[in-house]
Design an enzyme around this catalytic site. Sequence first.
Site, PDB file in Angstrom:
ATOM      1  N   ASP A   1      -2.489  -4.599   0.926  1.00  0.00           N
ATOM      2  CA  ASP A   1      -2.415  -5.871   1.294  1.00  0.00           C
ATOM      3  C   ASP A   1      -3.129  -6.163   2.291  1.00  0.00           C
ATOM      4  O   ASP A   1      -3.692  -7.881   2.327  1.00  0.00           O
ATOM      5  CB  ASP A   1      -0.959  -6.093   1.433  1.00  0.00           C
ATOM      6  CG  ASP A   1      -0.875  -5.010   2.122  1.00  0.00           C
ATOM      7  OD1 ASP A   1      -0.848  -4.529   2.437  1.00  0.00           O
ATOM      8  OD2 ASP A   1       0.929  -4.996   2.672  1.00  0.00           O
TER       9      ASP A   1
ATOM     10  N   MET B   1       1.047  -1.126   0.019  1.00  0.00           N
ATOM     11  CA  MET B   1       0.509   0.314  -0.123  1.00  0.00           C
ATOM     12  C   MET B   1       0.690   1.586   0.345  1.00  0.00           C
ATOM     13  O   MET B   1       2.211   1.934   0.318  1.00  0.00           O
ATOM     14  CB  MET B   1      -1.019   0.224   1.028  1.00  0.00           C
ATOM     15  CG  MET B   1      -2.225  -1.099   1.483  1.00  0.00           C
ATOM     16  SD  MET B   1      -3.215  -0.805   2.468  1.00  0.00           S
ATOM     17  CE  MET B   1      -3.768   0.439   2.443  1.00  0.00           C
ATOM     18  N   HIS B   2       0.095   1.972  -0.575  1.00  0.00           N
ATOM     19  CA  HIS B   2       0.802   4.294  -0.267  1.00  0.00           C
ATOM     20  C   HIS B   2       1.760   4.410  -0.957  1.00  0.00           C
ATOM     21  O   HIS B   2       2.318   5.346  -1.110  1.00  0.00           O
ATOM     22  CB  HIS B   2       1.166   3.761   1.680  1.00  0.00           C
ATOM     23  CG  HIS B   2       0.665   3.560   2.201  1.00  0.00           C
ATOM     24  ND1 HIS B   2      -0.836   3.645   2.550  1.00  0.00           N
ATOM     25  CD2 HIS B   2       1.066   2.510   3.572  1.00  0.00           C
ATOM     26  CE1 HIS B   2      -1.606   2.343   3.343  1.00  0.00           C
ATOM     27  NE2 HIS B   2       0.073   2.397   3.946  1.00  0.00           N
TER      28      HIS B   2
END
Length: 489
Positions: free
Chosen positions: A237, A78-79
């Site tokens: 995830d 992520m991110h």
Amino acid sequence: MLYIGVDLGTSSVKLLLMDEEGQIKSIVTREYPLYFPKPGWSEQNPEDWYSALVDGIKELTKDCNKDEIDGISFSGQMHGMVILDENDKVIRPAILWNDGRTQAECDYLNNEIGREKISSYTANMALTGFTAPKLLWVRKHEPDNFAKIKKVMLPKDYIAYMLSGVHCTDVSDASGMLLFDVKNKCWSKEMLDICGLKEEQMAKVFESYEVVGTLSQKAADELGLPSTVKVIAGGGDQAVAAVGTGTVGEGKCNISLGTSGVVFISSQNFAVDDNNALHAFCHADGKYHFMGVMLSAAASNKWWMDEIIGTKEYSKEQKDITKLGQNNVYFLPYLMGERTPHNNPNARGTFIGMTMDTTRADMTQAVLEGVAFALRDSFEIAKSLGVNIERTRINGGGAKSPLWCKIVANVLNVKVDKINSEEGPAFGAAILAAVGCGKYASVEEATEKLIKVVETTEQDPDIVELYNKKYQVFKEIYPTLKDMFDKMV
């Protein structure tokens, strides 16, 4: 029919082939480089992800009837910030979730714009891992690159674009960007304005189980698959790993005792705690979830065993631990600072309470209990939001220890279940593909049919009461030492 699940991790991509009965037919892993241009920086080249994916899928599907492959979906780190220009070319390497260069940008968002205001827009506060602070960093330090941005994407979404030609994302992954209105499942105009972006620069948003398109002819030729294969949006995830453990629906919980520790709680309803100690994100099942993250869970035990005691015989070290709830040694598992609930990078690991009769087993027990107490911090916040949790599923390396599972069950006062699969994110992605292709009517229906509990550890009321008293002591240690930690930096 067959379904491909892709788990795009930080160091490798795992690909899983699942049949419609939920049986795993094959698994392939491919690694790619991670770059650290400066201390605290972490980057990857998105092209490396796609090259690894193409190579891995060819290996994954070499022995199957490719005409039976119905869909592909994703779990993704992520991110991470992926920015594309007007020709859909990557402008600069992706800045990853574990990159720490954006503290100044986070301070600006939390302190000058205001944490409460940011939370009202996005349901979360700014953290260095999130995407919005990365974009502010690029705007300040690489203005030429910022001016070229045509699309902002996340890691797994770049892969989905390369396969389908669609600029897409999903609600769970978008929730971790600090650009998304989690409650209303749309881009936050206020946050886009703060970051100097327009909504047309953002990807189209889907639910995690929705079809975004099919393989482009170019991608189909590269992979050796039919162009009729459906591309399903997938998710972040943790949300997809939760699908892989059956943590969907109201009040379901999963604890991941990996290097870090994650408490993941699914919810039918949106809510935010006052201090933003828990992440409030959209879930891959179409609803919402809360997530608490501690940075050193199984990593604390590994540090204690490998570096301090100097042994790999973890189970042998635990065999003399029998008096649960009666240990007077406490351990703060903040070896890498801490996220939930303290959000303090200056927090440090601490033993306290030793006497001349403290044993090696007492110290080992304190480490296991300290991680469980820190997980309970997230449980207590969830309880304050009205979430009632009676049992949790557990996975990760730490879950292999029956003793640790017993400690967790009694510290949290919940039943602890192990399930029939350990594949988590890749398996969850394959389940999302099956749902998207119509094999199952919903994510919840799919997980009920495919995921089974195989072992349960139950709590002991007497030990629960002992641990309740110990937890009251534990939760006072950090506030007492906080100012001292800040002086140590």
